[in-house]
Design a protein around this motif. Structure first.
Motif, mmCIF file in Angstrom:
data_model
loop_
_atom_site.group_PDB
_atom_site.id
_atom_site.type_symbol
_atom_site.label_atom_id
_atom_site.label_comp_id
_atom_site.label_asym_id
_atom_site.label_seq_id
_atom_site.Cartn_x
_atom_site.Cartn_y
_atom_site.Cartn_z
ATOM 1 N N VAL A 27 117.780 27.344 -1.910
ATOM 2 C CA VAL A 27 116.821 26.993 -1.016
ATOM 3 C C VAL A 27 115.709 25.852 -1.410
ATOM 4 O O VAL A 27 115.565 26.064 -2.477
ATOM 5 N N ALA A 28 115.919 24.670 -0.840
ATOM 6 C CA ALA A 28 114.857 23.435 -1.433
ATOM 7 C C ALA A 28 113.737 23.680 -0.457
ATOM 8 O O ALA A 28 113.754 23.755 0.716
ATOM 9 N N LEU A 29 112.471 23.765 -1.371
ATOM 10 C CA LEU A 29 111.380 23.428 -0.699
ATOM 11 C C LEU A 29 110.634 22.159 -1.408
ATOM 12 O O LEU A 29 111.029 21.452 -2.170
ATOM 13 N N PRO A 30 109.414 21.946 -0.636
ATOM 14 C CA PRO A 30 108.874 20.505 -1.010
ATOM 15 C C PRO A 30 108.594 20.446 -2.476
ATOM 16 O O PRO A 30 108.743 19.146 -2.998
ATOM 17 N N GLU A 31 108.522 21.393 -3.344
ATOM 18 C CA GLU A 31 108.071 21.318 -4.788
ATOM 19 C C GLU A 31 109.473 20.698 -5.380
ATOM 20 O O GLU A 31 109.225 20.289 -6.574
ATOM 21 N N ASP A 32 110.663 21.072 -4.877
ATOM 22 C CA ASP A 32 111.851 20.580 -5.332
ATOM 23 C C ASP A 32 112.182 19.133 -4.800
ATOM 24 O O ASP A 32 113.251 18.552 -5.486
ATOM 25 N N THR A 33 111.613 18.704 -3.943
ATOM 26 C CA THR A 33 111.713 17.360 -3.452
ATOM 27 C C THR A 33 110.768 16.378 -3.854
ATOM 28 O O THR A 33 111.301 15.543 -4.053
ATOM 29 N N PHE A 34 109.656 16.716 -3.909
ATOM 30 C CA PHE A 34 108.502 15.672 -4.383
ATOM 31 C C PHE A 34 108.345 15.767 -6.029
ATOM 32 O O PHE A 34 108.625 16.901 -6.637
ATOM 33 N N TYR A 37 102.553 17.157 -6.995
ATOM 34 C CA TYR A 37 101.691 17.585 -5.927
ATOM 35 C C TYR A 37 101.168 16.346 -5.132
ATOM 36 O O TYR A 37 101.015 16.294 -4.005
ATOM 37 N N TRP A 38 100.825 15.245 -5.980
ATOM 38 C CA TRP A 38 100.051 14.206 -5.494
ATOM 39 C C TRP A 38 101.011 13.413 -4.492
ATOM 40 O O TRP A 38 100.725 12.958 -3.297
ATOM 41 N N SER A 39 102.315 13.129 -4.793
ATOM 42 C CA SER A 39 103.229 12.693 -4.067
ATOM 43 C C SER A 39 103.557 13.376 -2.645
ATOM 44 O O SER A 39 103.622 12.712 -1.572
ATOM 45 N N GLY A 140 106.179 22.153 16.903
ATOM 46 C CA GLY A 140 105.070 21.264 16.925
ATOM 47 C C GLY A 140 103.665 21.655 16.342
ATOM 48 O O GLY A 140 102.578 21.260 16.478
ATOM 49 N N GLN A 141 103.905 22.609 15.230
ATOM 50 C CA GLN A 141 102.464 23.364 14.933
ATOM 51 C C GLN A 141 102.174 22.509 13.631
ATOM 52 O O GLN A 141 101.019 22.623 12.928
ATOM 53 N N TRP A 142 102.962 21.704 12.965
ATOM 54 C CA TRP A 142 102.971 20.813 11.986
ATOM 55 C C TRP A 142 103.494 19.636 11.962
ATOM 56 O O TRP A 142 104.784 19.691 12.489
ATOM 57 N N PHE A 143 103.193 18.616 11.613
ATOM 58 C CA PHE A 143 103.802 17.234 11.664
ATOM 59 C C PHE A 143 104.736 16.720 10.721
ATOM 60 O O PHE A 143 105.340 15.758 10.751
ATOM 61 N N THR A 144 105.052 17.628 9.636
ATOM 62 C CA THR A 144 106.295 17.646 8.816
ATOM 63 C C THR A 144 106.823 18.887 8.428
ATOM 64 O O THR A 144 106.234 19.788 8.628
ATOM 65 N N PRO A 145 108.292 18.992 8.178
ATOM 66 C CA PRO A 145 108.706 20.206 7.697
ATOM 67 C C PRO A 145 108.533 20.747 6.371
ATOM 68 O O PRO A 145 109.244 21.250 5.623
ATOM 69 N N TYR A 146 107.156 20.260 5.844
ATOM 70 C CA TYR A 146 106.817 20.650 4.477
ATOM 71 C C TYR A 146 105.498 21.323 4.384
ATOM 72 O O TYR A 146 104.851 21.055 3.396
ATOM 73 N N TYR A 147 105.166 22.180 5.196
ATOM 74 C CA TYR A 147 103.898 23.006 5.420
ATOM 75 C C TYR A 147 103.575 23.646 3.999
ATOM 76 O O TYR A 147 102.541 23.600 3.443
#
Length: 231
Positions: A27-34, A37-39, A140-147
């Motif tokens: 399972v890939a989460l934002p921490e694995d993609t970016f 934290y600042w990016s 539509g509850q958040w503007f990216t799939p990375y809440y």
């Protein structure tokens, strides 16, 4: 009846399909993609429309100063831009801090917890975080799939939601001299019949999810200190 070749083809197709276990492990989460934290934060801000609007206002202000020499007009525009920027900034901070969680989003998170019974340090929270990120974006509850940046943020949010809902639910004590009247007794029983929400659906899910999380935390600390024979 299947021929030997057909049976072999079926077995090969089954082997080629990714198993549920492997999917859960990867399972890939934002921490694995970016990269950092600042990016991640920069990406989120760049996709938030109020911040984009504020950036355009600032760019227009700088461009007007460079190209035009109408000082009174520039000053007026600057004041308006500053006021709008402050308002947008405050809205942005509030949105980033809390997000927008309606009843369905809360139900989705609670049902994810109830269905998966996540351990405190288990992989289940990664799956829940991934599913919630996609759900919030699709609805539509958040503007990216990375809440949620990672599974720990998701777990912390869940615990804070439990505490927040519990603290927002107040029960009124009986008035002096009227404790024993049947009407007041019924009223008090109704008021004390919920811990998290007066909505019966939310209440049932909150209670069940809170119990699961409590059991998971007990089990976690029991494993950390087996010599203490914790309950």
């Amino acid at each position: 009846m299947q021929t030997p070749s057909e049976t072999t083809d079926v077995k090969l197709d089954t082997l080629n399909e990714p198993s549920a276990h492997l999917i859960e492990e990867n399972v890939a989460l934002p921490e694995d993609t970016f990269r950092s934290y600042w990016s991640y934060l920069l990406y989120e801000m760049a996709h938030y429309k109020p911040i984009i609007f504020m950036t355009l206002i600032t760019a227009s202000l700088i461009l007007s100063i460079v190209l035009f020499h109408d000082i009174p007009g520039i000053l007026t525009f600057s004041v308006i831009s500053l006021v709008l920027s402050i308002i947008i900034l405050l809205i942005s901070i509030g949105t980033f801090a809390a997000g927008t969680w309606d009843k369905d989003s809360k139900v989705k998170l609670l049902l994810e917890v109830i269905a998966r019974k996540p351990a405190v340090e288990g992989k289940e929270w990664r799956i829940i975080a991934r599913n919630m990120n996609q759900y919030l974006f699709d609805h539509g509850q958040w503007f990216t799939p990375y809440y949620f940046l990672c599974e720990h943020r998701c777990h912390e949010f869940f615990k804070s939601l439990i505490e927040q809902e519990r603290s927002n639910t107040h029960t009124s004590p009986p008035t002096n001299g009227a404790e024993n009247t049947p009407a007041n007794k019924v009223s008090n029983d109704v008021e004390k019949s919920y811990m998290f929400s007066s909505d019966p659906v939310l209440e049932a899910y909150f209670v069940k999810a809170a119990e699961i999380d409590k059991e998971a935390q007990f089990e976690y600390w029991r494993k950390q200190y087996p010599e203490l024979d914790l309950p």
